[in-house]
Write an enzyme that holds these catalytic residues in place. Structure first.
Site, PDB file in Angstrom:
ATOM      1  N   TYR A  47       0.815  -1.218   0.000  1.00  0.00           N
ATOM      2  CA  TYR A  47       0.000   0.000   0.000  1.00  0.00           C
ATOM      3  C   TYR A  47       0.848   1.266   0.000  1.00  0.00           C
ATOM      4  O   TYR A  47       0.336   2.358  -0.260  1.00  0.00           O
ATOM      5  CB  TYR A  47      -0.927   0.033   1.215  1.00  0.00           C
ATOM      6  CG  TYR A  47      -1.893  -1.107   1.345  1.00  0.00           C
ATOM      7  CD1 TYR A  47      -2.095  -2.027   0.319  1.00  0.00           C
ATOM      8  CD2 TYR A  47      -2.623  -1.283   2.524  1.00  0.00           C
ATOM      9  CE1 TYR A  47      -2.982  -3.087   0.463  1.00  0.00           C
ATOM     10  CE2 TYR A  47      -3.515  -2.328   2.670  1.00  0.00           C
ATOM     11  CZ  TYR A  47      -3.685  -3.232   1.650  1.00  0.00           C
ATOM     12  OH  TYR A  47      -4.566  -4.275   1.812  1.00  0.00           O
ATOM     13  N   HIS A 105       0.478 -11.646   1.846  1.00  0.00           N
ATOM     14  CA  HIS A 105      -0.549 -10.848   1.172  1.00  0.00           C
ATOM     15  C   HIS A 105      -1.235 -11.612   0.036  1.00  0.00           C
ATOM     16  O   HIS A 105      -2.452 -11.561  -0.114  1.00  0.00           O
ATOM     17  CB  HIS A 105       0.090  -9.561   0.632  1.00  0.00           C
ATOM     18  CG  HIS A 105      -0.869  -8.448   0.413  1.00  0.00           C
ATOM     19  ND1 HIS A 105      -0.505  -7.124   0.410  1.00  0.00           N
ATOM     20  CD2 HIS A 105      -2.199  -8.446   0.174  1.00  0.00           C
ATOM     21  CE1 HIS A 105      -1.559  -6.369   0.194  1.00  0.00           C
ATOM     22  NE2 HIS A 105      -2.601  -7.152   0.032  1.00  0.00           N
TER      23      HIS A 105
END
Length: 273
Positions: A47, A105
């Protein structure tokens, strides 16, 4: 706020997501979220906002033990030595000595999953992470992690909202007492415009988005992490924890089309496997 106990940690059932919230916009949004009452913050190295999240946490000056912080290692960093370097970088950006939950992730093609999970376990034992999680695993990969590797998986984060069925995944996770963390719980904004959810909302004096969140939190073992930059939306999402759906509401939501998956990167696993 209800919390779910898993692998020795208590995770607030409603968290604050920061995907697609770049650094400049992220810090004030997280500061606001902490001010209005969120205590579960979800970020990831991909992110590119961990430093902003860390700055917001520092500005809030809350006791560290009052917060649950999740971050994630990117699928390109699962090789030998790479997980340790990624974790070190994440901790430095967050300004924290440990994170409560560290997650893979996405699975990577050809990854050595047992080796990666062993590294995470070593980091857990070293006190740099409190619990281990995975994201975006299909059922075969999840079974491999839980049943063959024997990893202490604290939760599994996947896309989940009123327009996507996760019945088989939920059934397996519940059989293992592993919570599901629902990302994109508002279907990337689509829930707010859905007429069925809006009709249910009008009955409860709530918005369609609040109903979507309440529907997730109504289910055993489900955590939701909606994203909201505006303070009013943050408060509204938080208020959804007080909504109580009835059987008629649940039936109407169950009748919605359930095959709509909106997060489909080219490296995603086969969901029908």
């Amino acid at each position: 706020m209800n919390t779910l106990l898993t692998q020795g940690i208590h995770i607030p059932q409603l968290g604050f997501g920061t995907f697609r919230m770049p650094g400049g916009d992220c810090q004030p949004a997280v500061e606001s979220a902490l001010e209005v009452g969120y205590r579960h913050i979800d970020t990831a190295e991909m992110y590119q906002n961990e430093a902003a999240v860390g700055a917001a946490i520092a500005a809030a000056a809350l006791p560290r033990e009052a917060l649950h912080v999740t971050t994630k290692v990117w699928h390109e960093h699962l090789g030998p030595g790479a997980i340790e370097r990624a974790l070190e970088s994440s901790l430095a950006k967050l300004g924290l000595d440990y994170v409560d939950l560290y997650m893979i992730h996405w699975p990577a093609a050809g990854m050595n999953l047992p080796a990666a999970l062993q590294v995470l376990e070593a980091q857990r034992q070293a006190g740099r992470i409190r619990a281990i999680g995975v994201c975006n695993f299909n059922l075969p990969l999840l079974r491999l992690a839980v049943e063959e590797v024997g990893a202490a998986i604290a939760c599994h984060q996947v896309e989940y909202h009123p327009f996507l069925d996760q019945g088989p995944m939920l059934a397996y996770l519940r059989s293992q007492r592993i919570p599901l963390v629902a990302y994109a719980p508002l279907a990337q904004g689509r829930a707010a415009a859905d007429p069925t959810l809006a009709r249910i909302g009008s009955k409860h004096g709530a918005s369609a988005a609040q109903i979507a969140i309440a529907w997730l939190l109504d289910q055993p073992g489900v955590i939701a992490i909606p994203k909201a930059q505006r303070r009013a939306s943050q408060v509204a999402n938080l208020q959804a924890v007080n909504l109580r759906l009835d059987d008629q509401d649940r039936a109407a939501i169950a009748a919605l089309p359930k095959g709509q998956r909106f997060v489909t990167p080219p490296f995603a696993p086969r969901w029908d496997a």
